[in-house]
Design a protein around this motif. Sequence first.
Motif, PDB file in Angstrom:
ATOM      1  N   ALA A 171       0.833  -1.207   0.000  1.00 48.73           N
ATOM      2  CA  ALA A 171       0.000   0.000   0.000  1.00 48.73           C
ATOM      3  C   ALA A 171       0.868   1.258   0.000  1.00 48.73           C
ATOM      4  O   ALA A 171       0.579   2.219  -0.715  1.00 48.73           O
ATOM      5  N   ALA A 172       1.943   1.250   0.780  1.00 51.59           N
ATOM      6  CA  ALA A 172       2.835   2.411   0.837  1.00 51.59           C
ATOM      7  C   ALA A 172       3.514   2.646  -0.511  1.00 51.59           C
ATOM      8  O   ALA A 172       3.617   3.786  -0.976  1.00 51.59           O
ATOM      9  N   LEU A 173       3.957   1.576  -1.143  1.00 46.88           N
ATOM     10  CA  LEU A 173       4.605   1.712  -2.445  1.00 46.88           C
ATOM     11  C   LEU A 173       3.611   2.198  -3.498  1.00 46.88           C
ATOM     12  O   LEU A 173       3.921   3.087  -4.296  1.00 46.88           O
ATOM     13  N   ILE A 174       2.401   1.646  -3.478  1.00 46.78           N
ATOM     14  CA  ILE A 174       1.369   2.084  -4.417  1.00 46.78           C
ATOM     15  C   ILE A 174       1.052   3.564  -4.211  1.00 46.78           C
ATOM     16  O   ILE A 174       0.941   4.329  -5.164  1.00 46.78           O
ATOM     17  N   TYR A 175       0.915   3.980  -2.973  1.00 46.48           N
ATOM     18  CA  TYR A 175       0.636   5.387  -2.659  1.00 46.48           C
ATOM     19  C   TYR A 175       1.759   6.286  -3.184  1.00 46.48           C
ATOM     20  O   TYR A 175       1.504   7.310  -3.823  1.00 46.48           O
ATOM     21  N   ALA A 176       3.004   5.896  -2.928  1.00 48.50           N
ATOM     22  CA  ALA A 176       4.146   6.708  -3.378  1.00 48.50           C
ATOM     23  C   ALA A 176       4.190   6.792  -4.903  1.00 48.50           C
ATOM     24  O   ALA A 176       4.416   7.877  -5.461  1.00 48.50           O
ATOM     25  N   LEU A 177       3.970   5.668  -5.574  1.00 48.34           N
ATOM     26  CA  LEU A 177       3.978   5.684  -7.040  1.00 48.34           C
ATOM     27  C   LEU A 177       2.866   6.573  -7.584  1.00 48.34           C
ATOM     28  O   LEU A 177       3.084   7.345  -8.528  1.00 48.34           O
ATOM     29  N   LYS A 178       1.667   6.492  -6.991  1.00 51.61           N
ATOM     30  CA  LYS A 178       0.561   7.336  -7.449  1.00 51.61           C
ATOM     31  C   LYS A 178       0.872   8.813  -7.239  1.00 51.61           C
ATOM     32  O   LYS A 178       0.571   9.649  -8.087  1.00 51.61           O
ATOM     33  N   LYS A 179       1.481   9.157  -6.103  1.00 49.58           N
ATOM     34  CA  LYS A 179       1.850  10.553  -5.832  1.00 49.58           C
ATOM     35  C   LYS A 179       2.867  11.060  -6.846  1.00 49.58           C
ATOM     36  O   LYS A 179       2.921  12.245  -7.133  1.00 49.58           O
ATOM     37  N   MET A 180       3.684  10.145  -7.380  1.00 51.84           N
ATOM     38  CA  MET A 180       4.678  10.504  -8.386  1.00 51.84           C
ATOM     39  C   MET A 180       4.082  10.502  -9.789  1.00 51.84           C
ATOM     40  O   MET A 180       4.778  10.797 -10.760  1.00 51.84           O
ATOM     41  N   GLY A 181       2.793  10.138  -9.903  1.00 58.26           N
ATOM     42  CA  GLY A 181       2.145  10.101 -11.202  1.00 58.26           C
ATOM     43  C   GLY A 181       2.482   8.874 -12.020  1.00 58.26           C
ATOM     44  O   GLY A 181       2.337   8.867 -13.237  1.00 58.26           O
ATOM     45  N   ILE A 182       2.939   7.810 -11.344  1.00 62.35           N
ATOM     46  CA  ILE A 182       3.341   6.586 -12.033  1.00 62.35           C
ATOM     47  C   ILE A 182       2.224   5.549 -11.906  1.00 62.35           C
ATOM     48  O   ILE A 182       1.761   5.253 -10.811  1.00 62.35           O
TER      49      ILE A 182
ATOM     50  N   ASN B 222       0.445   2.011 -11.704  1.00 59.07           N
ATOM     51  CA  ASN B 222       0.877   0.770 -11.089  1.00 59.07           C
ATOM     52  C   ASN B 222      -0.319  -0.147 -10.915  1.00 59.07           C
ATOM     53  O   ASN B 222      -1.460   0.279 -10.995  1.00 59.07           O
ATOM     54  N   ALA B 223      -0.032  -1.409 -10.705  1.00 58.48           N
ATOM     55  CA  ALA B 223      -1.070  -2.402 -10.477  1.00 58.48           C
ATOM     56  C   ALA B 223      -0.614  -3.297  -9.344  1.00 58.48           C
ATOM     57  O   ALA B 223       0.576  -3.549  -9.177  1.00 58.48           O
ATOM     58  N   PHE B 224      -1.562  -3.782  -8.558  1.00 58.32           N
ATOM     59  CA  PHE B 224      -1.255  -4.670  -7.448  1.00 58.32           C
ATOM     60  C   PHE B 224      -1.833  -6.040  -7.736  1.00 58.32           C
ATOM     61  O   PHE B 224      -2.936  -6.174  -8.234  1.00 58.32           O
ATOM     62  N   THR B 225      -1.069  -7.065  -7.434  1.00 59.61           N
ATOM     63  CA  THR B 225      -1.579  -8.426  -7.504  1.00 59.61           C
ATOM     64  C   THR B 225      -1.008  -9.205  -6.336  1.00 59.61           C
ATOM     65  O   THR B 225       0.057  -8.882  -5.812  1.00 59.61           O
ATOM     66  N   GLU B 226      -1.753 -10.204  -5.910  1.00 56.27           N
ATOM     67  CA  GLU B 226      -1.294 -11.034  -4.805  1.00 56.27           C
ATOM     68  C   GLU B 226      -1.616 -12.478  -5.113  1.00 56.27           C
ATOM     69  O   GLU B 226      -2.395 -12.780  -6.006  1.00 56.27           O
ATOM     70  N   SER B 227      -1.001 -13.378  -4.378  1.00 56.92           N
ATOM     71  CA  SER B 227      -1.190 -14.804  -4.609  1.00 56.92           C
ATOM     72  C   SER B 227      -1.986 -15.444  -3.481  1.00 56.92           C
ATOM     73  O   SER B 227      -1.826 -16.618  -3.207  1.00 56.92           O
ATOM     74  N   GLY B 228      -2.793 -14.679  -2.831  1.00 54.26           N
ATOM     75  CA  GLY B 228      -3.563 -15.214  -1.721  1.00 54.26           C
ATOM     76  C   GLY B 228      -4.922 -14.569  -1.658  1.00 54.26           C
ATOM     77  O   GLY B 228      -5.370 -13.945  -2.602  1.00 54.26           O
ATOM     78  N   ILE B 229      -5.570 -14.710  -0.540  1.00 57.00           N
ATOM     79  CA  ILE B 229      -6.908 -14.173  -0.359  1.00 57.00           C
ATOM     80  C   ILE B 229      -6.839 -12.966   0.554  1.00 57.00           C
ATOM     81  O   ILE B 229      -6.260 -13.018   1.634  1.00 57.00           O
ATOM     82  N   LEU B 230      -7.413 -11.858   0.101  1.00 59.42           N
ATOM     83  CA  LEU B 230      -7.530 -10.668   0.934  1.00 59.42           C
ATOM     84  C   LEU B 230      -8.879 -10.743   1.640  1.00 59.42           C
ATOM     85  O   LEU B 230      -9.848 -11.241   1.091  1.00 59.42           O
ATOM     86  N   ASN B 231      -8.951 -10.243   2.856  1.00 56.59           N
ATOM     87  CA  ASN B 231     -10.201 -10.334   3.599  1.00 56.59           C
ATOM     88  C   ASN B 231     -10.604  -8.994   4.187  1.00 56.59           C
ATOM     89  O   ASN B 231      -9.887  -8.006   4.066  1.00 56.59           O
ATOM     90  N   ASP B 232     -11.785  -8.965   4.825  1.00 53.82           N
ATOM     91  CA  ASP B 232     -12.309  -7.724   5.396  1.00 53.82           C
ATOM     92  C   ASP B 232     -11.395  -7.116   6.448  1.00 53.82           C
ATOM     93  O   ASP B 232     -11.429  -5.918   6.677  1.00 53.82           O
ATOM     94  N   MET B 233     -10.583  -7.917   7.112  1.00 57.87           N
ATOM     95  CA  MET B 233      -9.683  -7.394   8.139  1.00 57.87           C
ATOM     96  C   MET B 233      -8.582  -6.530   7.536  1.00 57.87           C
ATOM     97  O   MET B 233      -7.896  -5.819   8.242  1.00 57.87           O
ATOM     98  N   SER B 234      -8.419  -6.587   6.229  1.00 62.41           N
ATOM     99  CA  SER B 234      -7.384  -5.816   5.541  1.00 62.41           C
ATOM    100  C   SER B 234      -7.845  -4.415   5.157  1.00 62.41           C
ATOM    101  O   SER B 234      -7.055  -3.621   4.669  1.00 62.41           O
ATOM    102  N   ASP B 235      -9.126  -4.105   5.370  1.00 62.70           N
ATOM    103  CA  ASP B 235      -9.679  -2.818   4.931  1.00 62.70           C
ATOM    104  C   ASP B 235      -8.891  -1.603   5.413  1.00 62.70           C
ATOM    105  O   ASP B 235      -8.692  -0.656   4.672  1.00 62.70           O
ATOM    106  N   PHE B 236      -8.437  -1.624   6.645  1.00 63.38           N
ATOM    107  CA  PHE B 236      -7.764  -0.440   7.177  1.00 63.38           C
ATOM    108  C   PHE B 236      -6.383  -0.236   6.557  1.00 63.38           C
ATOM    109  O   PHE B 236      -5.834   0.854   6.627  1.00 63.38           O
ATOM    110  N   ILE B 237      -5.828  -1.259   5.939  1.00 69.11           N
ATOM    111  CA  ILE B 237      -4.498  -1.175   5.329  1.00 69.11           C
ATOM    112  C   ILE B 237      -4.588  -0.796   3.857  1.00 69.11           C
ATOM    113  O   ILE B 237      -3.784  -0.019   3.358  1.00 69.11           O
TER     114      ILE B 237
END
Length: 72
Positions: free
Chosen positions: A34-45, A47-62
Amino acid sequence: MNSISELADFIKNGSDFAVISHVSPDGDTLASAAALIYALKKMGIENAFTESGILNDMSDFILPEGMKDRRP
C-alpha cells in the motif's frame, strides 16, 4: 542496482510498475504494498497490485482504494 539513489532513478524513469506480494499476504506485506502504491501514485506513475492469496475484510484499514475490490 547498488544504491538507494540508483533505485530512485529507476523508479523516477519508469512509467508502469506491478506491485506483487508473496502467497497469502500478511499485514506487513499489504502495508508495504500500500505504501509503495501510494508513493507511485503521488509521483504520477501507473501501477497495479496483484497477490497470490486471499484478501479479507480485516485488511480494509491497510488497503488503499483500488486494492479493496480484489477481495473474494
